[in-house]
Enzyme design. Structure first.
Site, PDB file in Angstrom:
ATOM      1  N   CYS A  53       0.825  -1.211   0.000  1.00  0.00           N
ATOM      2  CA  CYS A  53       0.000   0.000   0.000  1.00  0.00           C
ATOM      3  C   CYS A  53       0.861   1.264   0.000  1.00  0.00           C
ATOM      4  O   CYS A  53       0.657   2.166  -0.830  1.00  0.00           O
ATOM      5  CB  CYS A  53      -0.971  -0.005   1.175  1.00  0.00           C
ATOM      6  SG  CYS A  53      -0.226  -0.514   2.744  1.00  0.00           S
TER       7      CYS A  53
HETATM    8  N1  LIG Z   1      -4.469  -4.260   4.906  1.00  0.00           N
HETATM    9  C1  LIG Z   1      -3.920  -3.564   3.911  1.00  0.00           C
HETATM   10  O1  LIG Z   1      -4.147  -2.352   3.804  1.00  0.00           O
HETATM   11  C2  LIG Z   1      -3.039  -4.239   2.900  1.00  0.00           C
HETATM   12  C3  LIG Z   1      -2.558  -3.462   1.843  1.00  0.00           C
HETATM   13  C4  LIG Z   1      -1.718  -4.062   0.890  1.00  0.00           C
HETATM   14  C5  LIG Z   1      -1.373  -5.402   1.011  1.00  0.00           C
HETATM   15  N2  LIG Z   1      -1.844  -6.120   2.061  1.00  0.00           N
HETATM   16  C6  LIG Z   1      -1.423  -7.508   2.146  1.00  0.00           C
HETATM   17  O2  LIG Z   1      -2.532  -8.358   1.897  1.00  0.00           O
HETATM   18  C7  LIG Z   1      -2.406  -9.540   2.695  1.00  0.00           C
HETATM   19  C8  LIG Z   1      -3.667  -9.681   3.549  1.00  0.00           C
HETATM   20  O3  LIG Z   1      -3.751  -8.524   4.373  1.00  0.00           O
HETATM   21  P1  LIG Z   1      -4.980  -8.249   5.349  1.00  0.00           P
HETATM   22  O4  LIG Z   1      -4.806  -6.851   5.830  1.00  0.00           O
HETATM   23  O5  LIG Z   1      -6.241  -8.666   4.715  1.00  0.00           O
HETATM   24  O6  LIG Z   1      -4.615  -9.254   6.542  1.00  0.00           O
HETATM   25  P2  LIG Z   1      -5.595  -9.907   7.612  1.00  0.00           P
HETATM   26  O7  LIG Z   1      -6.793  -9.037   7.809  1.00  0.00           O
HETATM   27  O8  LIG Z   1      -4.739 -10.202   8.785  1.00  0.00           O
HETATM   28  O9  LIG Z   1      -6.086 -11.261   6.890  1.00  0.00           O
HETATM   29  C9  LIG Z   1      -5.217 -12.270   6.485  1.00  0.00           C
HETATM   30  C10 LIG Z   1      -6.014 -13.562   6.327  1.00  0.00           C
HETATM   31  O10 LIG Z   1      -5.111 -14.603   5.991  1.00  0.00           O
HETATM   32  C11 LIG Z   1      -5.533 -15.818   6.619  1.00  0.00           C
HETATM   33  N3  LIG Z   1      -4.415 -16.210   7.514  1.00  0.00           N
HETATM   34  C12 LIG Z   1      -3.968 -15.581   8.588  1.00  0.00           C
HETATM   35  N4  LIG Z   1      -2.904 -16.211   9.146  1.00  0.00           N
HETATM   36  C13 LIG Z   1      -2.688 -17.266   8.385  1.00  0.00           C
HETATM   37  C14 LIG Z   1      -1.746 -18.298   8.435  1.00  0.00           C
HETATM   38  N5  LIG Z   1      -0.801 -18.336   9.367  1.00  0.00           N
HETATM   39  N6  LIG Z   1      -1.816 -19.237   7.505  1.00  0.00           N
HETATM   40  C15 LIG Z   1      -2.763 -19.194   6.547  1.00  0.00           C
HETATM   41  N7  LIG Z   1      -3.693 -18.205   6.455  1.00  0.00           N
HETATM   42  C16 LIG Z   1      -3.649 -17.261   7.365  1.00  0.00           C
HETATM   43  C17 LIG Z   1      -6.771 -15.524   7.409  1.00  0.00           C
HETATM   44  O11 LIG Z   1      -7.907 -15.767   6.579  1.00  0.00           O
HETATM   45  P3  LIG Z   1      -8.687 -17.160   6.517  1.00  0.00           P
HETATM   46  O12 LIG Z   1      -8.720 -17.688   7.918  1.00  0.00           O
HETATM   47  O13 LIG Z   1     -10.032 -16.764   6.001  1.00  0.00           O
HETATM   48  O14 LIG Z   1      -7.913 -18.050   5.594  1.00  0.00           O
HETATM   49  C18 LIG Z   1      -6.669 -14.030   7.635  1.00  0.00           C
HETATM   50  O15 LIG Z   1      -7.905 -13.450   7.850  1.00  0.00           O
HETATM   51  C19 LIG Z   1      -1.127  -9.391   3.520  1.00  0.00           C
HETATM   52  O16 LIG Z   1      -0.054 -10.019   2.880  1.00  0.00           O
HETATM   53  C20 LIG Z   1      -0.914  -7.889   3.527  1.00  0.00           C
HETATM   54  O17 LIG Z   1       0.425  -7.515   3.707  1.00  0.00           O
HETATM   55  C21 LIG Z   1      -2.693  -5.582   2.994  1.00  0.00           C
END
Ligand SMILES: NC(=O)c1ccc[n+]([C@@H]2O[C@H](COP(=O)([O-])OP(=O)(O)OC[C@H]3O[C@@H](n4cnc5c(N)ncnc54)[C@H](OP(=O)(O)O)[C@@H]3O)[C@@H](O)[C@H]2O)c1
Length: 343
Positions: free
Chosen positions: A152
């Site tokens: 981001c």
């Molecule tokens: N938040 C932002 O603004 C943003 C911006 C750019 C990029 N990103 C990237 O996008 C990705 C997701 O971000 P997010 O903000 O959505 O994160 P999040 O809210 O923490 O969600 C990540 C999801 O991944 C799954 N997960 C978590 N731990 C895991 C593990 N150990 N093994 C397998 N699955 C697991 C879970 O979903 P399930 O239980 O449903 O599988 C969890 O809800 C990350 O790599 C982050 O760096 C995020």
């Protein structure tokens, strides 16, 4: 298209499912979740419309094992970094992979290892991967089956500077100060993300090279022609969503305001999601719930001040991932993506 989403209950994954549910070219969504497999998707996300949920077979989350049997056109992974390339294992060479985590974003494996403490888990696939900053690498995205969706902060920081670096109009050092809403950290239960800790409170964190996004940005800035240093200081601010970047760069000798406008104008001519605000300073509110990046700037003496805003979950994550999918499959680049928010 049939599109599979990994990590469907996280912030980015949930938004992916919502965006795909109203995407005109997506007929089926395979929503995958490690924590909620078998449960109804609308139980976790009652905000998803009934009509949208009809695209999800049975209306329930699949487990990663059930999903591994499927052959979707595209897989969009919204998982933590390093987990992502592992859970994507069944799909390499079978589906177009768009990874929202960092696993394929950095080509220099030594830089990746310094930032993430381990070499990239599928370094062997890096030559096939493209950095999915849509407006910059559109041509390469069209031809790639592994697309690394940018971070981001890098999205908001690189869109204003890459055209200016490529045209040799600015020089290092470039100083970036960035503000982010709390959803940027993902849906984690951590004391320092509690409302009572974040409300009416602002702080810097991970300054300089200690933030992992510095590595990603500096590789991209160097490839685009930056010879000096890049200084980056992120801050957490008490809003849910939104990123604002304020940057300062030195102008190359003789650079005029017309040259800056000309370089940005020709780079983003016809780009539906980049708005050049000129001397108007853009606000996060302008782009909230949209896939846009609005860019403003001001010249003072030998320096360029620039301002860039995005919605971190849209252009900073899920929106850009859908934009990458649209580009890769030759669809309308803006299909299923909002250009205007509610306020
Ligand atoms: N938040 C932002 O603004 C943003 C911006 C750019 C990029 N990103 C990237 O996008 C990705 C997701 O971000 P997010 O903000 O959505 O994160 P999040 O809210 O923490 O969600 C990540 C999801 O991944 C799954 N997960 C978590 N731990 C895991 C593990 N150990 N093994 C397998 N699955 C697991 C879970 O979903 P399930 O239980 O449903 O599988 C969890 O809800 C990350 O790599 C982050 O760096 C995020």
């Amino acid at each position: 298209l049939t599109v599979l989403v990994l990590g469907s209950t996280g912030y980015a994954g949930m938004l992916l499912v919502r965006l795909l549910s109203s995407h005109p070219n997506v007929t089926s969504i395979l929503a995958v979740s490690g924590s909620a497999a078998g449960r109804a998707v609308r139980e976790s996300d009652p905000g998803l419309s009934r009509h949208g949920a009809d695209k999800i077979p049975g209306g329930v989350y699949l487990s990663p094992d059930q999903a591994a049997q499927k052959k979707p056109d595209a897989v969009l992974a919204a998982l933590p970094h390093l987990e992502s390339s592992k859970l994507l294992e069944p799909y390499y060479g079978r589906s177009v992979v768009i990874d929202l985590a960092a696993d394929f974003r950095i080509q220099d494996t030594a830089i990746f290892e310094k930032a993430y403490g381990t070499p990239p888990p599928r370094g062997d696939l890096l030559p096939q991967a493209v950095y999915g900053l849509c407006e910059v690498y559109r041509k390469q995205i069209k031809e790639s089956d592994i697309i690394a969706n940018p971070g981001c902060y890098p999205t908001a920081s690189l869109l204003p500077i890459i055209p200016l670096l490529r045209a040799s109009l600015i020089q290092g050092p470039i100083i970036l100060n960035a503000l982010s809403g709390i959803t940027g950290a993902g849906k984690k239960a951590r004391a320092d993300y509690l409302f009572a800790e974040r409300a009416e409170n602002v702080n810097a964190y991970a300054p300089g090279q200690s933030h992992r996004h510095w590595a990603e940005m500096s590789e991209q800035a160097a490839v685009s022609g930056l010879s000096g240093e890049l200084f980056f200081t992120p801050h957490l601010v008490p809003i849910r969503k939104g990123i604002e970047v304020t940057g300062v760069a030195r102008l190359a000798p003789g650079t005029t305001g017309e040259a800056i406008r000309g370089a940005l104008g020709s780079a983003y001519d016809g780009a539906p999601f980049v708005t050049l605000a000129g001397d108007r300073i853009p606000q996060t509110r302008d782009v909230r719930d949209t896939n846009r990046c609005d860019i403003g700037w001001k010249i003072e003496g030998e320096h360029l001040f620039f301002f860039s805003v995005i919605d971190n979950l849209m252009k900073g994550a899920s929106g850009q991932a859908v934009q990458n999918m649209n580009i890769r499959f030759g669809l309308d680049e803006a299909a299923g993506l909002p250009l205007t928010g509610s306020s």
